[in-house]
Scaffold this motif. Structure first.
Motif, PDB file in Angstrom:
ATOM      1  N   PHE A 131     107.363  57.991  35.426  1.00 57.58           N
ATOM      2  CA  PHE A 131     107.430  57.181  36.641  1.00 57.58           C
ATOM      3  C   PHE A 131     107.673  58.054  37.873  1.00 57.58           C
ATOM      4  O   PHE A 131     108.310  57.634  38.825  1.00 57.58           O
ATOM      5  N   THR A 132     107.173  59.264  37.843  1.00 55.42           N
ATOM      6  CA  THR A 132     107.162  60.264  38.929  1.00 55.42           C
ATOM      7  C   THR A 132     108.542  60.833  39.249  1.00 55.42           C
ATOM      8  O   THR A 132     108.739  61.387  40.332  1.00 55.42           O
ATOM      9  N   ASP A 133     109.502  60.715  38.326  1.00 47.29           N
ATOM     10  CA  ASP A 133     110.750  61.453  38.482  1.00 47.29           C
ATOM     11  C   ASP A 133     110.486  62.936  38.246  1.00 47.29           C
ATOM     12  O   ASP A 133     109.668  63.304  37.397  1.00 47.29           O
ATOM     13  N   VAL A 134     111.188  63.797  38.984  1.00 50.66           N
ATOM     14  CA  VAL A 134     111.129  65.228  38.725  1.00 50.66           C
ATOM     15  C   VAL A 134     112.125  65.535  37.608  1.00 50.66           C
ATOM     16  O   VAL A 134     113.336  65.448  37.804  1.00 50.66           O
ATOM     17  N   LEU A 135     111.612  65.887  36.443  1.00 46.42           N
ATOM     18  CA  LEU A 135     112.467  66.180  35.297  1.00 46.42           C
ATOM     19  C   LEU A 135     112.909  67.638  35.268  1.00 46.42           C
ATOM     20  O   LEU A 135     113.962  67.965  34.725  1.00 46.42           O
ATOM     21  N   ALA A 136     112.109  68.520  35.835  1.00 51.43           N
ATOM     22  CA  ALA A 136     112.446  69.950  35.917  1.00 51.43           C
ATOM     23  C   ALA A 136     111.475  70.598  36.885  1.00 51.43           C
ATOM     24  O   ALA A 136     110.343  70.136  37.045  1.00 51.43           O
ATOM     25  N   GLY A 159     120.402  60.652  39.369  1.00 57.53           N
ATOM     26  CA  GLY A 159     120.077  61.022  40.741  1.00 57.53           C
ATOM     27  C   GLY A 159     118.903  61.954  40.865  1.00 57.53           C
ATOM     28  O   GLY A 159     118.814  62.737  41.810  1.00 57.53           O
ATOM     29  N   ARG A 160     118.001  61.886  39.904  1.00 61.49           N
ATOM     30  CA  ARG A 160     116.844  62.777  39.935  1.00 61.49           C
ATOM     31  C   ARG A 160     115.958  62.507  41.143  1.00 61.49           C
ATOM     32  O   ARG A 160     115.765  61.355  41.544  1.00 61.49           O
ATOM     33  N   PRO A 161     115.387  63.561  41.718  1.00 64.23           N
ATOM     34  CA  PRO A 161     114.379  63.329  42.766  1.00 64.23           C
ATOM     35  C   PRO A 161     113.186  62.587  42.173  1.00 64.23           C
ATOM     36  O   PRO A 161     112.808  62.822  41.025  1.00 64.23           O
ATOM     37  N   ASN A 162     112.631  61.696  42.944  1.00 58.03           N
ATOM     38  CA  ASN A 162     111.434  60.968  42.539  1.00 58.03           C
ATOM     39  C   ASN A 162     110.376  61.215  43.610  1.00 58.03           C
ATOM     40  O   ASN A 162     110.619  60.982  44.797  1.00 58.03           O
ATOM     41  N   ASP A 190      98.124  56.253  41.976  1.00 63.55           N
ATOM     42  CA  ASP A 190      98.608  56.759  40.694  1.00 63.55           C
ATOM     43  C   ASP A 190      99.654  55.818  40.111  1.00 63.55           C
ATOM     44  O   ASP A 190      99.655  55.542  38.903  1.00 63.55           O
ATOM     45  N   LEU A 191     100.552  55.302  40.946  1.00 65.59           N
ATOM     46  CA  LEU A 191     101.559  54.355  40.466  1.00 65.59           C
ATOM     47  C   LEU A 191     100.922  53.084  39.928  1.00 65.59           C
ATOM     48  O   LEU A 191     101.430  52.477  38.972  1.00 65.59           O
ATOM     49  N   ARG A 192      99.805  52.651  40.523  1.00 65.26           N
ATOM     50  CA  ARG A 192      99.110  51.462  40.023  1.00 65.26           C
ATOM     51  C   ARG A 192      98.586  51.696  38.607  1.00 65.26           C
ATOM     52  O   ARG A 192      98.664  50.822  37.747  1.00 65.26           O
ATOM     53  N   LEU A 193      98.036  52.889  38.361  1.00 65.73           N
ATOM     54  CA  LEU A 193      97.592  53.211  37.006  1.00 65.73           C
ATOM     55  C   LEU A 193      98.766  53.204  36.043  1.00 65.73           C
ATOM     56  O   LEU A 193      98.664  52.700  34.911  1.00 65.73           O
ATOM     57  N   ILE A 194      99.877  53.774  36.469  1.00 67.80           N
ATOM     58  CA  ILE A 194     101.063  53.816  35.613  1.00 67.80           C
ATOM     59  C   ILE A 194     101.560  52.404  35.319  1.00 67.80           C
ATOM     60  O   ILE A 194     101.957  52.088  34.190  1.00 67.80           O
ATOM     61  N   ASP A 200     105.934  46.651  31.147  1.00 68.80           N
ATOM     62  CA  ASP A 200     107.269  46.134  30.845  1.00 68.80           C
ATOM     63  C   ASP A 200     108.375  47.089  31.260  1.00 68.80           C
ATOM     64  O   ASP A 200     109.506  46.952  30.821  1.00 68.80           O
ATOM     65  N   ALA A 201     108.078  48.084  32.088  1.00 68.36           N
ATOM     66  CA  ALA A 201     109.052  49.115  32.411  1.00 68.36           C
ATOM     67  C   ALA A 201     109.952  48.678  33.562  1.00 68.36           C
ATOM     68  O   ALA A 201     109.493  48.589  34.704  1.00 68.36           O
ATOM     69  N   PRO A 202     111.232  48.440  33.318  1.00 68.55           N
ATOM     70  CA  PRO A 202     112.118  48.027  34.418  1.00 68.55           C
ATOM     71  C   PRO A 202     112.331  49.125  35.450  1.00 68.55           C
ATOM     72  O   PRO A 202     112.560  48.834  36.624  1.00 68.55           O
ATOM     73  N   GLU A 203     112.260  50.405  35.019  1.00 67.74           N
ATOM     74  CA  GLU A 203     112.438  51.497  35.979  1.00 67.74           C
ATOM     75  C   GLU A 203     111.337  51.479  37.036  1.00 67.74           C
ATOM     76  O   GLU A 203     111.601  51.661  38.226  1.00 67.74           O
ATOM     77  N   LEU A 204     110.104  51.246  36.602  1.00 72.04           N
ATOM     78  CA  LEU A 204     108.996  51.219  37.550  1.00 72.04           C
ATOM     79  C   LEU A 204     109.088  49.993  38.449  1.00 72.04           C
ATOM     80  O   LEU A 204     108.835  50.068  39.649  1.00 72.04           O
ATOM     81  N   ALA A 205     109.446  48.853  37.869  1.00 67.15           N
ATOM     82  CA  ALA A 205     109.601  47.644  38.676  1.00 67.15           C
ATOM     83  C   ALA A 205     110.669  47.835  39.746  1.00 67.15           C
ATOM     84  O   ALA A 205     110.507  47.410  40.901  1.00 67.15           O
ATOM     85  N   ALA A 206     111.771  48.511  39.377  1.00 69.86           N
ATOM     86  CA  ALA A 206     112.839  48.763  40.342  1.00 69.86           C
ATOM     87  C   ALA A 206     112.370  49.713  41.442  1.00 69.86           C
ATOM     88  O   ALA A 206     112.689  49.521  42.623  1.00 69.86           O
ATOM     89  N   LEU A 207     111.607  50.738  41.064  1.00 73.27           N
ATOM     90  CA  LEU A 207     111.105  51.696  42.057  1.00 73.27           C
ATOM     91  C   LEU A 207     110.158  51.011  43.033  1.00 73.27           C
ATOM     92  O   LEU A 207     110.274  51.188  44.257  1.00 73.27           O
TER      93      LEU A 207
END
Length: 320
Positions: A131-136, A159-162, A190-194, A200-207
């Motif tokens: 969901f476009t979070d920066v993991l590393a 608190g990851r950068p997104n 890109d977010l629309r494709l995701i 059903d992803a609550p993280e994406l809905a919240a973003l």
């Protein structure tokens, strides 16, 4: 609940694509008079696709989960969908239920992937979550994209950068892109494709909800329903330390990590942009990595496009 969201997404997508096809471009006769809808009517699209109006209406309402490849392909051809849009149509028309484990466990980066991006040295590279979070990120990607943030921020799942959030709400990220509107549209597409892959992803809905409330520009782009893979062509950057650069980003999907991608940034060999990257590498090597967790990437100041004093101080510490 998931099914209802997918049905709504499918309907919005098909209506947006019907609206952009003019009847005369589809070979339909015009009889004068004012049309109540832009683009094709449902019955017109059904006629051109070779299906009944009732069947197409059910498809647009998400009530035909077993639509054949032939029907979907016919609809795609009438609507003149490109490759990404065609794949999105198939995803929405045949939704799969993704387990809610995405909300239960924060995403992690495998050590092998982390070591890989660090081995890139002076080439900026980072790992994006589903969901476009920066993991590393390696030091160069950090310096290129978000030197005003804490280098260790991706290690904190809370608190990851997104990238999407930074692009719309952080003034530093907005200023980095010479053609910010193009980058913004690409990110929303890109977010629309995701969203189609993870309905059903609550993280994406919240973003999406957060950005829709905080950014009128995001809300307008989201309602336009753009769909496209991440752009990989050259893009102009205006870096605060080394000036203008033209960089190409390449994205690699990690096959063993659901939805994670590696992004790598390169400049044309022998170009001024490559020289600017080398200069940035030198500055990155000598500059201390300081904690700037007080930066305001999600503050009211960032939302309004104004830098707060803490951000200014953090940035000055980074460049000094």
């Amino acid at each position: 609940m998931v099914g209802m969201r997918v049905q709504a997404e499918l309907g919005e997508f098909l209506r947006s694509r019907r609206a952009r096809v003019r009847p005369e471009d589809a070979g339909l006769p015009l009889y004068g008079g004012r049309r109540r809808v832009p683009g094709l009517r449902r019955e017109e699209l059904a006629q051109l696709a070779g299906v009944s109006a009732g069947y197409y209406t059910r498809l647009e309402q998400g009530q035909s989960p077993n639509a054949s490849d032939a029907v979907l392909e016919a609809v795609a051809q009438v609507l003149r969908l490109d490759e990404a849009e065609r794949a999105h149509l198939y995803t929405l028309a045949r939704p799969r239920t993704h387990a809610c484990r995405h909300a239960a466990a924060p995403e992690r980066v495998r050590q092998g992937v982390r070591r890989m991006i660090l081995s890139f040295g002076d080439v900026p590279a980072l790992v994006l979550g589903r969901f476009t979070d920066v993991l590393a990120w390696n030091p160069m990607a950090h310096a290129l994209l978000a030197g005003h943030l804490d280098f260790d921020a991706p290690a904190d799942p809370t608190g990851r950068p997104n990238i999407a959030r930074l692009l719309f709400l952080d003034p530093h990220m907005r200023a980095l892109y010479a053609d910010w509107p193009r980058k913004a549209r690409s990110t929303v597409a890109d977010l629309r494709l995701i969203a189609g892959r993870y309905p059903d992803a609550p993280e994406l809905a919240a973003l999406v909800g957060e950005l829709s409330m905080a950014s009128r520009e995001f809300a307008e782009l989201w309602s336009a329903h753009p769909v496209a893979d991440c752009e990989t062509g050259p893009r102009a950057y205006r870096h605060p330390l080394v000036g203008g650069m033209m960089l190409t980003a390449e994205f690699m999907t990690l096959p063993n990590d659901d939805g994670q991608r590696v992004a790598v940034f390169n400049a044309e060999p022998g170009s001024p942009s490559e020289a600017a990257l080398r200069l940035l590498a030198g500055l990155t090597t000598t500059a201390p990595r300081v904690s700037t967790r007080a930066s305001c990437s999600r503050s009211d100041a960032a939302i309004s496009g104004k830098e707060c004093e803490r951000c200014q101080g953090a940035f000055l510490r980074f460049v000094s």
